[in-house]
Scaffold this motif. Structure first.
Motif, short mmCIF file in Angstrom:
data_model
loop_
_atom_site.label_atom_id
_atom_site.label_comp_id
_atom_site.label_asym_id
_atom_site.label_seq_id
_atom_site.Cartn_x
_atom_site.Cartn_y
_atom_site.Cartn_z
N LEU A 137 21.75 -97.91 -6.42
CA LEU A 137 22.84 -97.05 -6.87
C LEU A 137 22.83 -95.80 -6.04
O LEU A 137 23.97 -95.37 -5.25
N LYS A 138 21.54 -95.34 -5.77
CA LYS A 138 21.21 -94.31 -4.62
C LYS A 138 21.68 -94.77 -3.10
O LYS A 138 22.47 -94.04 -2.58
N GLU A 139 21.39 -96.01 -3.10
CA GLU A 139 21.69 -96.41 -1.37
C GLU A 139 23.06 -96.49 -1.36
O GLU A 139 23.67 -96.38 -0.28
N ALA A 140 24.12 -97.28 -2.62
CA ALA A 140 25.37 -97.37 -2.37
C ALA A 140 26.12 -95.86 -2.38
O ALA A 140 27.07 -95.75 -1.49
N ALA A 141 25.45 -95.06 -2.92
CA ALA A 141 25.98 -93.51 -2.75
C ALA A 141 25.95 -93.00 -1.25
O ALA A 141 26.83 -92.26 -0.63
N ASN B 205 26.17 -86.94 -0.42
CA ASN B 205 24.74 -85.88 -0.01
C ASN B 205 23.71 -86.22 -1.10
O ASN B 205 24.34 -86.68 -2.18
N ASP B 206 22.91 -85.67 -1.19
CA ASP B 206 21.59 -85.49 -2.34
C ASP B 206 22.35 -84.88 -3.42
O ASP B 206 22.10 -85.62 -4.79
N ARG B 207 22.96 -84.13 -3.39
CA ARG B 207 23.58 -83.19 -4.42
C ARG B 207 24.74 -84.15 -5.20
O ARG B 207 24.72 -84.22 -6.38
N GLN B 208 25.50 -84.68 -4.53
CA GLN B 208 26.50 -85.54 -5.14
C GLN B 208 26.10 -86.72 -5.65
O GLN B 208 26.52 -87.14 -6.82
N THR B 209 25.07 -87.28 -4.90
CA THR B 209 24.48 -88.56 -5.68
C THR B 209 23.79 -88.13 -6.68
O THR B 209 23.96 -88.97 -7.85
N PHE B 210 23.21 -87.04 -7.15
CA PHE B 210 22.36 -86.87 -8.28
C PHE B 210 23.63 -86.60 -9.35
O PHE B 210 23.22 -87.26 -10.41
N PHE B 211 24.49 -85.71 -9.01
CA PHE B 211 25.21 -85.06 -10.38
C PHE B 211 26.50 -86.44 -10.51
O PHE B 211 26.72 -86.40 -11.82
N ARG B 212 26.92 -87.34 -9.56
CA ARG B 212 27.67 -88.14 -9.86
C ARG B 212 27.27 -89.71 -10.26
O ARG B 212 27.94 -90.57 -10.58
N VAL B 213 25.93 -89.76 -9.52
CA VAL B 213 25.27 -91.27 -9.96
C VAL B 213 24.18 -91.11 -10.91
O VAL B 213 24.23 -92.20 -11.77
N VAL B 214 23.22 -90.34 -10.35
CA VAL B 214 21.93 -90.42 -10.97
C VAL B 214 21.93 -89.73 -12.60
O VAL B 214 21.63 -90.31 -13.57
#
Length: 306
Positions: free
Chosen positions: A201-205, A211-220
């Motif tokens: 999921l992180k790799e796809a994002a 970016n890291d912030r968007q990946t955390f709040f929208r994916v993780v």
């Protein structure tokens, strides 16, 4: 589609299978004992306390029915009640809005694989194994007016700050001590949740340019919903059941009043007002269930709508 004879026989055996007397006995024991213990230890005293909240009883004499007099007296004639309600809500707000997000931040930092992460995990989790009473004694060593470590570090020997005696300061010092313990607990829970997140999921994002912030709040973070439910319930329980840390510092007085302390003072104190103390306990029960049920319904409804 017709079933074969073998499939029909197996389906028939499944339909006609019955539990043997031994199976019924085992099920009754395995289910009955926990239910009986739960009713005896938890729900029995809870319902008894709710019933006693409508009575006037000192624990020895005759029980007298007074209806809602305890509740009206609690709201209008008991000066320690509203400060205790305010402090309980302050506990809940501090743990929920400060300590819990800080624990999540530490979990994210440790999950990134920083150096000495094992050491950080052990150090931050260590306060969790301590009871709140022990944390209260540690707070006294740190915040004591005359021999506390904080005043010694600040070199306030001539005019030391009374961190625990000043009602405008002591609640914040105790919240810091309680938050120190709560942060480690939250960190471990979120760290376990972060370890279970699918790396793809992180790799796809990242491939999509997040970016890291968007990946955390929208994916993780959305995948941590089950952990959020657990952390939310624990935070509410910790904020509303707090007792031992303030009782260890100054018996829950002089600015540290909590509803749990008022229950103890009225039920087992010199007054022995069992009915009045039960009314306070019932208020605490209703508030706790209100927060927890509302939070669970909101989270479960959000999970269903996903």
């Amino acid at each position: 589609m017709q079933l074969t004879k073998a499939q029909a026989r197996r389906a028939g055996r499944r339909k006609t299978r019955r539990y043997s007397p031994r199976d019924l006995v085992v099920l009754s024991v395995l289910l009955g004992i926990p239910v009986l213990i739960d009713i005896t230890i938890i729900w029995g005293p809870t319902l008894a306390s709710v019933g006693l909240s409508f009575t006037d009883w000192d624990g020895i004499g005759e029980i007298q029915w007074v209806g809602g007099d305890n509740y009206s007296s609690l709201v209008s004639d008991y000066p320690r009640f509203w400060p205790a309600v305010r402090n309980n809500l302050l506990w809940l707000a501090f743990l929920g809005l400060v300590a819990t997000p800080f624990g999540l931040l530490l979990a994210v930092l440790v999950d990134k694989g920083v150096r000495f992460s094992r050491f950080y995990q052990s150090t931050l989790y260590m306060p969790v194994v301590l009871s709140l009473a022990i944390v209260g004694f540690i707070a006294q060593l740190v915040f004591s007016r005359d021999q506390g470590a904080l005043n010694a570090i600040l070199a306030n020997q001539e005019q030391p700050v009374d961190w625990l005696g000043d009602p405008d300061l002591n609640i914040w010092m105790i919240l810091l001590a309680a938050g120190w313990r709560h942060v480690g607990y939250v960190m471990i829970l979120y760290l376990a949740g972060l370890k279970s997140v699918d790396p793809t999921l992180k790799e796809a994002a990242a491939i999509d340019g997040a970016n890291d912030r968007q990946t955390f709040f929208r994916v993780v973070f959305p995948t941590l919903r089950p952990v959020n439910v657990i952390v939310g319930v624990i935070t509410v329980i910790e904020g509303l059941r707090a007792f031992d840390i303030v009782y260890a510092v100054n018996n829950g007085r002089n600015g540290l009043e909590l509803l749990s302390v008022l229950v103890t003072d009225n039920i087992i104190g010199e007054a022995s007002r069992i009915g009045f103390g039960s009314a306070i306990a019932t208020v605490l029960l209703v508030v706790s269930l209100g927060f927890i049920v509302t939070y669970l319904v909101h989270e479960l409804r959000g999970e269903r709508d996903r």
